[in-house]
Design a protein around this motif. Structure first.
Motif, PDB file in Angstrom:
ATOM      1  N   HIS A   1       4.320  -0.266  11.372  1.00  0.00           N
ATOM      2  CA  HIS A   1       3.508   0.788  10.741  1.00  0.00           C
ATOM      3  C   HIS A   1       2.627   0.205   9.632  1.00  0.00           C
ATOM      4  O   HIS A   1       2.584   0.726   8.517  1.00  0.00           O
ATOM      5  N   THR A   2       1.925  -0.862   9.933  1.00  0.00           N
ATOM      6  CA  THR A   2       1.200  -1.590   8.892  1.00  0.00           C
ATOM      7  C   THR A   2      -0.135  -2.114   9.416  1.00  0.00           C
ATOM      8  O   THR A   2      -0.239  -2.511  10.582  1.00  0.00           O
ATOM      9  N   LEU A   3      -1.140  -2.109   8.562  1.00  0.00           N
ATOM     10  CA  LEU A   3      -2.395  -2.797   8.828  1.00  0.00           C
ATOM     11  C   LEU A   3      -2.367  -4.133   8.099  1.00  0.00           C
ATOM     12  O   LEU A   3      -2.226  -4.172   6.869  1.00  0.00           O
TER      13      LEU A   3
ATOM     14  N   SER B   1       9.132 -12.603   6.278  1.00  0.00           N
ATOM     15  CA  SER B   1       8.659 -11.466   5.485  1.00  0.00           C
ATOM     16  C   SER B   1       8.897 -10.165   6.242  1.00  0.00           C
ATOM     17  O   SER B   1       9.040 -10.157   7.468  1.00  0.00           O
ATOM     18  N   TYR B   2       8.922  -9.064   5.499  1.00  0.00           N
ATOM     19  CA  TYR B   2       9.148  -7.739   6.092  1.00  0.00           C
ATOM     20  C   TYR B   2       8.127  -6.772   5.493  1.00  0.00           C
ATOM     21  O   TYR B   2       8.168  -6.469   4.297  1.00  0.00           O
ATOM     22  N   LEU B   3       7.199  -6.320   6.343  1.00  0.00           N
ATOM     23  CA  LEU B   3       6.145  -5.407   5.899  1.00  0.00           C
ATOM     24  C   LEU B   3       6.244  -4.115   6.691  1.00  0.00           C
ATOM     25  O   LEU B   3       6.231  -4.133   7.926  1.00  0.00           O
ATOM     26  N   THR B   4       6.310  -2.991   6.009  1.00  0.00           N
ATOM     27  CA  THR B   4       6.386  -1.716   6.698  1.00  0.00           C
ATOM     28  C   THR B   4       5.646  -0.627   5.920  1.00  0.00           C
ATOM     29  O   THR B   4       5.633  -0.630   4.687  1.00  0.00           O
TER      30      THR B   4
ATOM     31  N   THR C   1       8.694 -12.216   1.584  1.00  0.00           N
ATOM     32  CA  THR C   1       8.233 -11.008   0.892  1.00  0.00           C
ATOM     33  C   THR C   1       8.743  -9.754   1.597  1.00  0.00           C
ATOM     34  O   THR C   1       8.760  -9.677   2.824  1.00  0.00           O
ATOM     35  N   ILE C   2       9.156  -8.777   0.817  1.00  0.00           N
ATOM     36  CA  ILE C   2       9.617  -7.488   1.338  1.00  0.00           C
ATOM     37  C   ILE C   2       8.812  -6.376   0.689  1.00  0.00           C
ATOM     38  O   ILE C   2       8.659  -6.347  -0.544  1.00  0.00           O
ATOM     39  N   THR C   3       8.284  -5.468   1.495  1.00  0.00           N
ATOM     40  CA  THR C   3       7.635  -4.278   0.947  1.00  0.00           C
ATOM     41  C   THR C   3       8.633  -3.121   0.994  1.00  0.00           C
ATOM     42  O   THR C   3       9.108  -2.746   2.054  1.00  0.00           O
ATOM     43  N   LYS C   4       8.957  -2.603  -0.162  1.00  0.00           N
ATOM     44  CA  LYS C   4       9.839  -1.443  -0.222  1.00  0.00           C
ATOM     45  C   LYS C   4       9.051  -0.196   0.143  1.00  0.00           C
ATOM     46  O   LYS C   4       7.868  -0.078  -0.142  1.00  0.00           O
TER      47      LYS C   4
END
Length: 355
Positions: free
Chosen positions: A284-286, A297-300, A314-317
């Motif tokens: 669910h990411t651009l 890394s984890y991008l959501t 890197t993790i996006t909360k």
């Protein structure tokens, strides 16, 4: 008939993504937002365009090289929508023209319906659409006795950003629309006004849902051990390394790179020249043009501006918050600025964080 496209808005709701770039040139599924408007109008029969933009839009000619239509770019000097229209229609000699907002992603059928309505009735024609959130961010409309009245609140019906209007100037756009006796129709199909980061994620979802089946370019380099799901688009010269999983719906742009054992899933758009390091997960990411995402890394639910560099691990909360302006849900992750740098091992606070 010519179309005048307004593509000079400040894009304040999208900051910091639009600090150095016109919002209509933000890339979604490999195309600038503006191109979706132009392609929709072309399918409706329009072949000549006047595009009014700001100084931030000077990349338009570079970003629209494959548009098979004639267009002229005008750089806005006068203030506001009224100023942009005034400068644009100075290039139009027909009695009527199509006015389109350049930040709308919708079906080409909306534009076909608009032109059909005009050619049937021969008078000003306006598209409307129902909305379910962010009411104060749209031009709302009330219908009284067959006429429309533009208002700021009290309606769930909004202007859809496409009109056929007489070629004349106006002092106030909303009052002008309210003074007309137009034909109108209500569009109930997919429609997004790109004004806030969550609109980008909604647009990705809509566009991928419209694309049926899987497309893999003959020029892509996909490892035999990679796993591809349904509704996956992989463009020219993209590289998918060993044991990577692309679980659709998802888009992988030209010259993008997906590292070993990475997982790209559920409504993600990896734009051209982006790099996703090994063992990373994106959902669910651009991921914008030229972005580099380090391994593990984890991008959501996030939007990453072009040419950003994201360190490994890197993790996006994400958070559920009532601060999301237009989202279908209140869940959102991060917005990383264009050319921004994120240190290795960072845990990034949600963009719409509480407190």
């Amino acid at each position: 008939m010519k179309a005048l496209i307004l593509a000079g808005g400040k894009g304040e709701g999208l900051y910091p993504l639009t600090e150095g770039q016109q919002k209509e040139l933000l890339s979604v599924l490999g195309k600038p937002v503006l191109s979706y408007v132009m392609e929709g109008l072309m399918k409706a029969g329009i072949s000549e365009f006047v595009i009014v933009t700001s100084d931030k839009g000077r990349e338009i000619e570079r970003e629209l090289p494959n548009i098979d239509a004639g267009y002229e770019v005008v750089y806005q000097k006068k203030e506001g929508i009224e100023g942009a229209i005034s400068e644009g229609i100075s290039k139009i000699s027909d009695k009527y023209y199509v006015l389109a907002f350049g930040d709308i992603i919708t079906s080409s059928q909306l534009y076909s319906s608009l032109l059909s309505l005009y050619y049937t009735n021969g008078k000003p024609s306006i598209s409307l659409t129902p909305i379910g959130e962010g009411f104060n961010t749209y031009g709302l409309v009330e219908i009284e006795g067959g006429r429309i009245k533009v208002m700021r609140s009290g309606s769930t019906l909004a202007l859809a950003g496409a009109y056929v209007l007489p070629t004349e100037t106006m002092d106030n756009f909303e009052e002008y629309l309210s003074s007309l006796n137009p034909s109108y129709f209500v569009w109930s199909g997919p429609w997004v006004d790109i004004g806030y980061p969550e609109d980008i994620l909604t647009a990705i979802e809509n566009l991928l849902n419209e694309r049926r089946g899987t497309f893999i370019s003959d020029g892509a380099n996909v490892a035999r051990s990679a796993v591809l799901g349904n509704q996956v688009i992989i463009e020219d010269r993209a590289t998918i390394e060993d044991y990577a999983v692309i679980k659709g719906p998802a888009y992988i742009g030209k010259d993008a790179y997906i590292g070993n054992f990475s997982l790209i899933r559920s409504f993600s758009s990896i734009e051209r020249n982006a790099i996703i390091g090994a063992y990373s997960e994106v959902a669910h990411t651009l991921v914008g043009q030229g972005v580099e995402v380090g391994s593990k890394s984890y991008l959501t639910y996030s939007v990453v501006g072009r040419e950003a560099k994201i360190g490994a691990g890197t993790i996006t909360k994400t958070s559920m918050t009532n601060k999301v302006v237009r989202g279908r849900s209140n869940k959102f992750g991060c917005v990383i600025p264009p050319k921004g740098t994120v240190d290795h091992g960072s845990v990034l606070k949600p963009f719409y964080a509480e407190g």
